[in-house]
Each structure stands twice: as structure tokens, then as C-alpha cells.
Enzyme design. Structure first.
Site, PDB file in Angstrom:
ATOM      1  N   LYS A 250      12.251  90.866  35.521  1.00  0.00           N
ATOM      2  CA  LYS A 250      11.815  91.374  36.816  1.00  0.00           C
ATOM      3  C   LYS A 250      10.586  92.260  36.644  1.00  0.00           C
ATOM      4  O   LYS A 250      10.410  92.886  35.588  1.00  0.00           O
ATOM      5  CB  LYS A 250      12.923  92.228  37.461  1.00  0.00           C
ATOM      6  N   ASP A 320      17.219  85.183  35.637  1.00  0.00           N
ATOM      7  CA  ASP A 320      17.396  86.174  36.701  1.00  0.00           C
ATOM      8  C   ASP A 320      18.256  85.623  37.840  1.00  0.00           C
ATOM      9  O   ASP A 320      18.470  86.291  38.824  1.00  0.00           O
ATOM     10  CB  ASP A 320      16.026  86.625  37.234  1.00  0.00           C
ATOM     11  N   ARG A 324      25.157  84.292  39.911  1.00  0.00           N
ATOM     12  CA  ARG A 324      25.913  83.083  40.250  1.00  0.00           C
ATOM     13  C   ARG A 324      26.632  82.502  39.033  1.00  0.00           C
ATOM     14  O   ARG A 324      27.650  81.824  39.178  1.00  0.00           O
ATOM     15  CB  ARG A 324      24.984  82.063  40.901  1.00  0.00           C
TER      16      ARG A 324
END
Length: 470
Positions: A250, A320, A324
Site C-alpha cells: 500500500k 493486498d 478474502r
């Protein structure tokens, strides 16, 4: 905080909506001379009465909503604290669109929010003097002590969730999150915590792949509250106590608030606390696969193909898109071990959902239309913003991989839906609802009655789902 229903006990706070006729001569003078215009959240300390009264405006009757009532309560509470009041009695008007009970509960919730401050790391603490609220029995309609107890149970869960989200990642990591969940044992919740070796034996390969880059050991947290009959409801919360993005790193600004990436787990733990405090006669299971997404020589990489508890292979398109992966194994674990009649899974999953819904509304999809509508109805009843996302086969197709059973990113377009459908691919037969809380789990600035930071979003909705027990 102590809340009663009864006669006057402490200074009076009177809530007043804008109306055509003003019967009180003193109030008429204040309004005519623009001392008090009854705007929503406006306060005025009226010293002309026999005892001082803190007047608080509600605005025009046609503009009043549950949100504006909470804001009025918030502003009144902040003014009461500024005046260093310890005990207050609230008096509310009759409103055309709300029952007295609805009005009272919303205002009291606003008052409770005025007392919340996260100042754990500050030398100078925020001073909160308000300790007791009395709801004047003459104007509360059918509000009763059971309503107050339920409100306080939900508030306790919200505060617990907010504090978890607000705690920096150097202090809140998988082990300490598990320790916080263990506190629910005192309320009758059976809490089990599994470490890395046990998680490996279970076979949660996708979850462990995400955890590999951190020196903090993952912890699988399972909370059982079994006080009812029949199959349980399952709540599954994303538990990334920090997310750097891994090798799909990020930008630095994007990392600053990533302590909040466990907002789903906070909602689940907070809801379990509220349910236990309210002593609901239901069966509920909460599952959190807690870990950090970091990067080192052992971290998983874009292009890897990893396994999962369900047995599906996963192509890692983006490290990233890690939440999930942990959820894939968590929902599988819940389904295989508890066969729930309904599973509600919550996650700060995608920026795409924030783009679609804004910062203050959750996106909802699932594999059963009736269950989706039930969750949306519960959210509406609890005044927590949620809206249905599109879902179905076309979004599932976006997750197709050339070299594995599925890949963990469906690309930019329709990202909130394809991310949710990725998790759904690991459900075999359970009715499942996915709630993306990426926006409302954490406020970048105060919003309505909520503070900056963790909000406790969806604690009340999960409580309502458990209470209705469908």
C-alpha cells in the site's frame, strides 16, 4: 452510566421541536429574540425557570429523523458535560413521525455517544462528568426498563468494538485480540483460541499464507454462545489486525489507518458481547481468523498458487486482496463445524465498496435473496446504513484463473461484488450474506452522532439478527 425511568433526578434537559405555536411565555421570548431558535442540536441554558433547564432543539418536525434525534442527544450531552452535570432528567416532546419510545431511545443513544472518548494514550484524559440519566416517566410513552437494558447491552458492544478498532496495531495484534475476546467468557461465551500449529492441522492454508509474512502468530478465535435451540447463526469477521498490503504494498498514506482492518472482527466480538449481556435465548457462533498481512522473505507473493480448507486452489493475483483469503477459510471452518442456518460475514474488504457507497454505508450481497433482505431489514431497524450490491454469475466469472480453481482478485471493475463473490465460492450450501463495511467501520472525521475513528458499525444489526433468530 446509569439510566432510569422516573421522576426528576438532576438538572432538566428539555428537547423542543420547531412548532407554529409556543405556549410558554418565557420560551416565546427566547425564540422571538433569537436567543434560541430550536435548530437541531442547538442548546440554550435557560436560567429564567424555577430551576435551570437546558433547552435543546430538534429542528423542524418534518426534518426530524432518528439520526437528527441522536445528534440532538449528542449535543445536549456534550453541553451537560461542559456544565459539569452529573445527573440529568430528559423531557421529550410528542413527534408526529415517531413514538415516544423511538424518540427517547434515539436521544438516549446520542447522550451515550457524548460520553465516548478514546484517550487511552493521552496523558490528559477527557473529562466526562455525566453519570446518570433519568427519562422523565411522564413523557416516555411505553418505554420500559427492558428497553433500557437492551440499549445498554448494545451500547456496551459498540464501545467494546470501537476500542478494539481504535487500538494501535503495535498493541492490538492476533494474540491480544484473542485475549480481548477471552473476556467474553465471564458473560457465558465459550471462547476457544487456536494457534499456528492447530490452524495447520485444521488445514487453513489460505489463511496461513496471508499470515506468513508477520512475526505475529495467527490466532483463530471461535466464540460459542449456545443458549437456545436448533442450528446456530454464524457471524464471521475479518480479523486483519494490520494490513501493509504485503508485496502488493500500500502507499504510506493508505497504511495509516490499517489498524482498522479488523473492523469486521470487532463488530462480531462486540455483537457477541451485546448478545451475552442481554441474555438472548439463541445459539450464535462467532469466528475470527486473526493475523497480520506483512512482508518478509517468507511472505506469499503475487503469482503464487495456494491451497484452502475447502480444497480449492487459489491464484494470488494481489497480496493486498488478503482479507478474502482469510475469510475463505473462516467461512469454510464455520460451515463445516457448525452447519449454521445463516452465516453473516463482515469485512473491511474493498475500497471499491467505498467508491460505490460512500464512507457511511455498507454494501451487502449473498447467495440467498431472502437472507439478504433480512439483513438489510435488520440494519434499517437499527438505523445502520446498508445497501444491496449487485451479485451473481457475471461477477463470479471475474474471479476465474487460468492456472488455479479461482484467483483472489477480479480486477478493478465491479470490485466490491467480485470480492464478495470470491468469499461466496467457499460456501457449499449455507445461506450466506456478505457485508462490506470498508467505509463505515472507521470515520476519518465525526459523522452524525459517531466520533472520529472506530464506530462499532453493524454491532446493533448483528444483535438484531440474533434476536430475530430466523
Amino acid at each position: 452510566m446509569k439510566i432510569n425511568i422516573g421522576k426528576q433526578n438532576g438538572k432538566i434537559i428539555k428537547f423542543i421541536a420547531k412548532e407554529n405555536e409556543i405556549k410558554c411565555e418565557n420560551l416565546n421570548y427566547l425564540v422571538e429574540n433569537n436567543f434560541f431558535n430550536r435548530e437541531n442540536g442547538e442548546t440554550f441554558l435557560n436560567l429564567k425557570c424555577e430551576t435551570p433547564v437546558l433547552l435543546t432543539g430538534l429542528g423542524k418536525p418534518e426534518d426530524i429523523t432518528i439520526d437528527t434525534l441522536k445528534v440532538a442527544g449528542l449535543k445536549a450531552g456534550k453541553e451537560a458535560n461542559r456544565l459539569k452535570l452529573e445527573k440529568i432528567t430528559i423531557c421529550i416532546p410528542e413527534l408526529k413521525n415517531f413514538t415516544r419510545k423511538e424518540t427517547a431511545l434515539a436521544i438516549i443513544e446520542g447522550l451515550l455517544n457524548s460520553t465516548y472518548n478514546y484517550d487511552n494514550y493521552k496523558k490528559t484524559k477527557c473529562e466526562t462528568t455525566l453519570k446518570e440519566i433519568t427519562a422523565c416517566e411522564d413523557c416516555m410513552g411505553d418505554l420500559n426498563s427492558d428497553d433500557i437494558e437492551e440499549l445498554m447491552a448494545k451500547w456496551s458492544g459498540i464501545v467494546f468494538a470501537r476500542n478494539l478498532v481504535n487500538t494501535p496495531a503495535n498493541d492490538l495484534y492476533p494474540e491480544t485480540l484473542a485475549n480481548e475476546a477471552m473476556k467474553l467468557k465471564d458473560l457465558g461465551v465459550d471462547v476457544k483460541v487456536f494457534g499456528k500449529e492447530e490452524i495447520e492441522k485444521i488445514g487453513m492454508k489460505a489463511y496461513l499464507s496471508v499470515a506468513r509474512g508477520s512475526n505475529r502468530e495467527p490466532k483463530l478465535i471461535v466464540m460459542e454462545y449456545m443458549k437456545g435451540e436448533g442450528a446456530p447463526i454464524s457471524f464471521v469477521g475479518k480479523g486483519l489486525t494490520y494490513d501493509s498490503g504485503g508485496y502488493s504494498l500500500k502507499p504510506s498514506d493508505g497504511m495509516k489507518t490499517m489498524k482498522s482492518d479488523m473492523g469486521g472482527s470487532a463488530a462480531v466480538i462486540g455483537a457477541m458481547k451485546a448478545i451475552a449481556e442481554a441474555k438472548l435465548k439463541v445459539n450464535v457462533v462467532g469466528v475470527v481468523a486473526a493475523c497480520e498481512n506483512m512482508l518478509d522473505g517468507g511472505a506469499y507473493k503475487p503469482g503464487d498458487v495456494i491451497g484452502s480448507l475447502r480444497g480449492l486452489t487459489i491464484e494470488v493475483d494481489n497480496t493486498d486482496a488478503e482479507g478474502r483469503l482469510t475469510l475463505a477459510d473462516a467461512v469454510t471452518y464455520s460451515e463445516q463445524n457448525y452447519s449454521p442456518k445463516l452465516m453473516v460475514e463482515l469485512a473491511t474488504l474493498t475500497g471499491a465498496c467505498v467508491v460505490a457507497m460512500g464512507s457511511h454505508r455498507s454494501g451487502v450481497l449473498g447467495n440467498d435473496a431472502e437472507s439478504i433482505e433480512h439483513v438489510l431489514k435488520c440494519a434499517k431497524l437499527e438505523n445502520e446504513r446498508a445497501w444491496s450490491l449487485p451479485y451473481g454469475k457475471d461477477y463470479q466469472e471475474l474471479n476465474k484463473s487460468d492456472i488455479a480453481d479461482i484467483k483472489n482478485s477480479g480486477g478493478r471493475w465491479g470490485g466490491a461484488s467480485s470480492a464478495g463473490e470470491f468469499v461466496g465460492a467457499f460456501i457449499e450450501k449455507t445461506k450466506w450474506v456478505h457485508v462490506d463495511i470498508a467505509g463505515p467501520a472507521y470515520n476519518s472525521a465525526p459523522f452524525m452522532e459517531q466520533p472520529k475513528g472506530g464506530t462499532g458499525h453493524m454491532v446493533k444489526t448483528l444483535y438484531r439478527i440474533a434476536k430475530e433468530n430466523k
